[in-house]
Every structure is written in C-alpha cells, then in structure tokens.
Write an enzyme that holds these catalytic residues in place. Structure first.
Site, PDB file in Angstrom:
ATOM      1  N   ASN A 486       0.828  -1.218   0.000  1.00  0.00           N
ATOM      2  CA  ASN A 486       0.000   0.000   0.000  1.00  0.00           C
ATOM      3  C   ASN A 486       0.858   1.263   0.000  1.00  0.00           C
ATOM      4  OD1 ASN A 486      -2.873  -1.064   0.489  1.00  0.00           O
ATOM      5  ND2 ASN A 486      -1.647  -2.128   2.048  1.00  0.00           N
ATOM      6  N   GLU A 518      -0.696  -0.702  -4.294  1.00  0.00           N
ATOM      7  CA  GLU A 518      -2.112  -0.349  -4.115  1.00  0.00           C
ATOM      8  C   GLU A 518      -2.229   1.118  -3.715  1.00  0.00           C
ATOM      9  OE1 GLU A 518      -4.175  -2.947  -1.480  1.00  0.00           O
ATOM     10  OE2 GLU A 518      -3.511  -4.773  -2.512  1.00  0.00           O
ATOM     11  N   GLU A 604     -12.399  -7.802  -1.770  1.00  0.00           N
ATOM     12  CA  GLU A 604     -11.830  -7.813  -0.413  1.00  0.00           C
ATOM     13  C   GLU A 604     -12.894  -8.254   0.592  1.00  0.00           C
ATOM     14  OE1 GLU A 604      -8.825  -4.142  -0.056  1.00  0.00           O
ATOM     15  OE2 GLU A 604     -10.919  -3.536  -0.038  1.00  0.00           O
TER      16      GLU A 604
END
Ligand code: C2E
Ligand code: CA
Ligand code: CA
Length: 657
Positions: A486, A518, A604
C-alpha cells in the site's frame, strides 16, 4: 452645536456663539438696571415734569425693555446657536441697545428742564451711573458698548459743559474720562476673552486632529491590508468584548449563546502554487470583499492569516450555521482572474459559547478542532464542535506524540494477508499490512498510524522502512507469489520516495512483475495529474498497480479509464451488500466495468463460503478475506503455505525453520 446642559459654551463652541452665550447671561441685568433706574427718575420728576414725560413715556419704554429682558431669559433656540444666528442676535442687540440709549438719554435730558438742582443732579447721576452699569453688562459686545457709550456720554457731557455750573462741568469731564477708560478696558477684556476662546478652539481642533489620527491608526492596526477585512487582533478583541458583555454577576442566570467560527479555504495552497502568489493575493482580495459584504448584523468576519478567516456570530448555533454556510457558498462562486475561472471550496468549524468554552482561547481552539474534523471527514462542510470530536482529536494527538518519539525501525512490523486466485484457489499474492506496537500506546491500528504519519509528514520514512521489510519477505516467497504493497498519496507525490522505491527493487534483484502497488481512490483525488504520472512511471518500470477500496471514494468512471491501472480492488462493503439482489447486481456491474477497462478484479473482505462462491460466480479473479487467511507475520504465512503444500524457495525453508 456642543453646549453644556445649562447652555453654557463648551470648548467646541465657535467664538460668536460663545460671545452670545456669555452676553445673554448679563443682558437681563442690564435691562433690569435700566427699568429700575428709569422708574426712579420718573418718580422723582412726577408732578414737576408734564405727565406724558413722567408717566406715558416710561409706561411705553419700560415694558418694552422688560419684554426684551424676558426674551433674553428664555432658553436659546437652536438657531441662536449657529454662527449666523448668533451674529444676527448680536447685531440686533447692538441696534436695539443704540435705540434704547438714544431714547432714554433724550427722555432724561428732556426731564432736566424741570425741577430744581436736586432733580438736575438726579438726571446726571441717572445717565452717568446707568450708562456705566450698561457698559459693564455689554463687556462681551464691544461694538454695542462703544455705540451706547458714545450715544449716551456725548449728549450728557455736552449738557454738563453747557450748564455753566462748575460742579456739572467737572462731573461731565469725569464721566467723559471714566467712559473712555471703561471702553478701553472693556475692549482689552474682550480681546482677552476672544483670545481665550480662539486658543480653546485651536486646542479642540488639535485634539480632534490627534483623535482622527489615532482613530486612523487604530483602524489600520485592526484591518487586514490585503482583504480590507478586520484582522486577527480585531477578531480576538471583539471576541473578548463579547465574553466581557456576557460576564454575569449571577452565575445561575442562563448565558446568551454566541458562536465562534473558523473558515479555511480548501485547496488554496495548490492554487497559490499553480497560479502564483500574485494571483493568490487577488483571490484573497476578492474573497475578502465578498465576506465583507456579507458580514452584517450579528455576523463579524475577520482574516486571521493565510487562507483562514474568523467568524463571530452574536446568536445561537441554529442561526449561526446557515449564516456561515451562506459565507461558504459565497466563497464557492467562481472567481474570474486574468481570463480564467477559479472555484474555491471552504470548510468551517464552529464553537458555541458557553458549551464549548468560556474563554477566547478555548472557544477558538474548539472551533479549530471542529474545522480540523470537517477537513478530515467532510471537506467543504460546516460542523459545530462536539465533545466527541475533542475526544477523537485528543486520541489523534496522543498517536502523533507517540509517533514522534517512536523508534520506527524497532516498533514497526508487517503482517501479510494472502490473496487467492479464485480459479485455482492458490495464493497469487500477499498484501503487506503495517502493524505498530507502540511502547506508549500498545497496538495501534494501521489506518490510525498511516493517518498520523501523513499529518506529521513522516509517511515517506514509514513507507520506505516497511517496503524494505516487504521486499525481504518477498525473497522468501515462492516465485509466482507477488507482493501487494500500500502506498499513500504523499508517497506518490514524493519523487524522491518513488525513486528510492525503484532503487530498492533494483537492489534486491526481484522482478518488478512480482510487485503490485495499491493506491486508494481518495489519495488520487488530491492531485489526479501528479498521481497519474507517478503511477505511469511505476508501470513503465514493470510493476503493477491496483486501485484499492474501489467504491468508497469519489473517482469518476472517466478518471478510472484514464488511470494506468491493472487491478481493481473492490471495497469489502460490497461483499456485505451481496446478501440482497441489488447488491449482487452491483458487484456484477463493477466486474463488467473492470472487464471493459481490461482490469482484473479483487474482492476484499470475504468472510464466508457463500461470499466466496458468489464472488467466484460473479467472475472475480482474485479474493481476499478472513475466510481465506487473516493478516499474519511472514513466518506464520510461510507455515500455512507449507501446510497447503505450496512450493517454497530455499530461503523460505530456512526462514520457517
Ligand atoms: P486495506 O488496504 O483495504 O487493507 C485491508 C484491510 O482489511 C486490512 O485492515 C485487513 O486486515 C482488513 N481485512 C482483510 N480481510 C478482512 C475481512 O475479511 N473482514 C474484515 N472486516 N477486514 C478484513 P488493516 O490491516 O487494519 O489495514 C487497514 C488499512 O490501513 C488498509 O486497508 C490500508 O489502507 C492501510 N494500511 C495498512 N498498511 C499500510 C501500509 O503499509 N501503507 C499504507 N499506506 N497503508 C496501509
Ligand atoms: Ca490495500
Ligand atoms: Ca482495501
């Protein structure tokens, strides 16, 4: 015309009016003196002189002077207190005075033709004494005094000199001398009076000028030059004054509420950077004018500095909120500058007296808290301070304080959550998720950590420490397994961080294809162009990119199309919605959209078998969630994978032991 209550001149009264006001206090005495003395003279000549002289003429003249006397005893009219009115009154008094002088002296000298030496003596004494008394009363009108003095003394002195009587001759000479000296002294006294009034007026003018200068200075000291709005000093002064006005001796009585607000322009810094400071100043000037025009009645607006404005609303919050919202809408109207249009947003925080605080410091701080909260959660909004907000902010401040003294290398860790390929049900990648165990606060949620690191500007350091660890972990993962990492918006915006990330990948000799970065939708909206450029560079280098938490942010489908993306990670709220038909349709629609943009889809937050089946049937390529594996330390992950008979590289076998 400034006058004291009893119509006495004050220091600001013009000279002629001051003269009149002094004169009017003496003139009734003069008329009274004349009336009494004339009556006495008529009385001593009664029976000696003809009746028309001792009765008829006094009966005509005495009421006339008594009438004048009463007129002067009346309070002054406003007209008398103007320069023109006072001049007219003084001129009229001079003419009337001359008329009475001629009339009475002629009458008295007429009476001198009758009676014996005593009566003659009375005539001379009447004229001589009365004229001196009248001159005394005319001190402030030297013109009238001179006219009366000459008109009365000349005939009297001539009469005395022509009488042939040595006593009367010397009395005539005495009267001539005394009158002359009287007029000289009187003129001098009037000059002194004149100078006194003139210097008093000059002093007043000087004082007024000094006052005007000090008013101007005070105004300047309380005005913001750029916007013309009141400045910070004025704002806090006015706030203190409002608090002072509410300072009640009786604490049981309910306090009247008022509101303190802070307005902050959204994205102003970006506009300043893009268009330059000159343009930024002009924008602030225009906004200042708008706010100035809107600041009426109970509303006061001041510029506190930069792009921050303070608002005071003398009323309750239910009235303050719409008024402050209207200010924000006013700011929102596009501003045309040099041929282009700029639209500025604005957020506002409000604190209400006395709930939020009873001191200027507390109220301002809390309106700032409310603003901070609005900016973080509802940019462009307007919120009233609540104690929940304060608690939240206090927590955030504690996190920031702990982060500032944290040893990041020691306290930060990564957990890894597997992401499965729904077609083969094998681990295709692992997402690295930050874990912070603070010695002060204990375990801190990663979202809290990241937000605090972003606020403190240390997110780049956090990212690089974590990424290095993640790369080390990647070396122990089997080749087909990728790493999802991330990145925060500030990482994307920092060229040096992006360069360092690339350098680290090159240094570990890992194929960039095994790395997915991400980014969240919200991180892209701040500066879409810069984010796109950074993502393009990463992709050119060979890594893949994923849009995280899709469906929770604001990115339009159009921007989705423009972004250099490989994977769409659909937010877990959609999984929860799949229990309903419309939720399922939504999940399918997102998948179709992704497919049309040639993007792979990850769902997710899969927690149940059913969800996994639904998602697989909906055509989602990848799935992630507690059902498939919770985030765990790398050793635990490797252990799990080994149990699942995943072929691990040599290094991993050593790592797991
Ligand atoms: P995210 O990127 O969306 O990460 C997924 C989050 O969902 C993780 O929370 C994970 O533990 C949680 N999760 C996974 N499966 C399930 C499930 O089945 N049910 C539920 N209820 N939750 C699930 P976590 O670890 O608390 O991380 C929260 C967020 O913090 C992340 O959301 C990410 O935005 C941010 N974050 C974490 N680590 C980093 C990092 O190293 N850098 C940056 N920039 N952000 C990070
Ligand atoms: Ca993520
Ligand atoms: Ca996510």
């Amino acid at each position: 015309m400034p006058l004291s209550k009893n119509h006495l001149p004050t220091s600001e009264t013009p000279l002629v009016v001051a003269t009149l006001l002094h004169f009017r206090r003496q003139v009734p005495w003069m008329y009274a003196l004349l009336a009494i003395n004339a009556t006495a003279l008529a009385y001593t000549h009664a029976g000696l002189a003809p009746r028309w002289m001792t009765h008829a003429l006094p009966a005509l003249l005495v009421p006339l002077i008594l009438w004048r006397m009463f007129r002067w005893l009346m309070p002054p009219t406003p007209e008398m207190l103007t320069e023109a009115g006072a001049t007219r009154m003084i001129n009229r008094a001079t003419v009337l005075g001359s008329f009475f002088a001629v009339a009475f002296v002629s009458w008295a000298l007429g009476l001198a033709a009758y009676g014996g030496p005593y009566e003659h003596g009375h005539v001379v004494v009447f004229i001589g004494i009365t004229v001196l008394g009248c001159l005394f009363c005319l001190t402030h009108l030297p013109g009238a005094a001179t006219a009366v003095g000459i008109l009365v003394s000349v005939p009297l002195v001539v009469y005395c000199l022509l009488s042939g009587n040595p006593v009367f001759v010397s009395v005539g000479v005495n009267i001539a001398l005394v009158t002359a000296v009287f007029l000289i002294v009187l003129k001098d006294a009037h000059r002194v009076f004149h100078n006194l009034i003139a210097s008093r007026n000059a002093l007043v003018t000087e004082r007024q000028q000094a006052q005007r200068l000090s008013d101007e200075n005070r105004l300047l000291a309380h005005t913001d030059v750029l916007t013309g709005l009141p400045n910070r000093r004025y704002f806090f002064g006015a706030l203190e004054a409002m608090l002072e006005a509410r300072h009640q001796p009786d604490p049981a009585a309910p306090a009247t509420p008022f509101c303190v607000g802070v307005l902050d322009l959204d994205r102003f810094k970006a506009i300043n950077d893009t268009y330059g400071h000159v343009c930024g100043d002009r924008l602030l000037g225009e906004i200042g004018q708008r706010l100035n025009a809107a600041a009426q009645g109970p509303l006061t607006v001041a510029r506190l500095g930069g792009d921050e404005f303070g608002v005071l609303f003398d009323g309750p919050p239910d009235l303050a909120q719409p008024a402050i919202r209207a200010l924000c809408s006013n700011i929102h109207v596009p501003i045309a500058i040099d041929g282009f249009e700029v639209t500025l947003g604005c957020s506002a925080g409000i604190a209400v007296y006395p709930e939020a605080g009873t001191t200027a410091h507390a109220l301002f701080d809390r309106s700032d808290y409310a603003l901070y909260h609005v900016k973080a959660h509802q940019r462009g909004g307007c919120a009233v301070f609540s104690h929940e907000q304060e608690a939240l902010i206090r927590v955030e401040q504690r996190v920031e304080a702990a982060l500032q003294v944290a040893c990041l290398e020691r306290e930060l860790e990564l957990h890894y959550q597997p992401i499965f390929d729904t077609r083969t049900m094998t681990v295709t990648s692992v997402e690295a998720l930050a874990r912070w165990k603070s010695p002060v606060l204990g375990e801190v949620a990663p979202a809290t950590l990241i937000a605090a690191a972003e606020r403190l500007g240390v997110i780049n350091a956090v990212t690089l420490i974590l990424f290095e660890r993640a790369l080390t972990s990647l070396t122990v993962l089997p080749d087909p397994v990728s790493l999802s990492f991330n990145l925060s918006a500030q990482d994307l915006m920092s060229p040096s961080t992006m360069r360092e990330i690339v350098r680290m990948i090159v240094a570990t000799n890992i194929s960039p294809k095994r790395i997915i970065f991400e980014v969240t939708e919200t991180s892209l909206v701040t500066d879409m162009a810069a984010a796109r450029e950074a993502l393009e560079r990463l992709r050119d280098f060979g890594v893949r990119t994923a849009l995280d938490d899709f469906g929770t942010g604001y990115s339009s489908l159009c921007s989705l199309h423009e972004l250099p993306l490989d994977i769409l990670k659909v937010d877990r709220t959609f999984v929860n919605g799949m229990a309903t038909g419309s939720g399922r349709s939504m999940v399918a629609a997102i998948r179709n959209l992704a497919q049309s943009l040639s993007l792979d889809c990850t769902m997710e937050g899969i927690e149940t078998e059913n969800q996994l089946i639904e998602v697989t049937l909906a055509g989602y390529r990848y799935a992630q969630g507690y059902l498939l594996g919770r985030p765990m330390p790398i050793d635990a992950l490797l252990m799990t994978m080994r149990e699942q008979h995943v072929h691990l590289p040599e290094a991993a076998r050593h790592s797991v032991g």
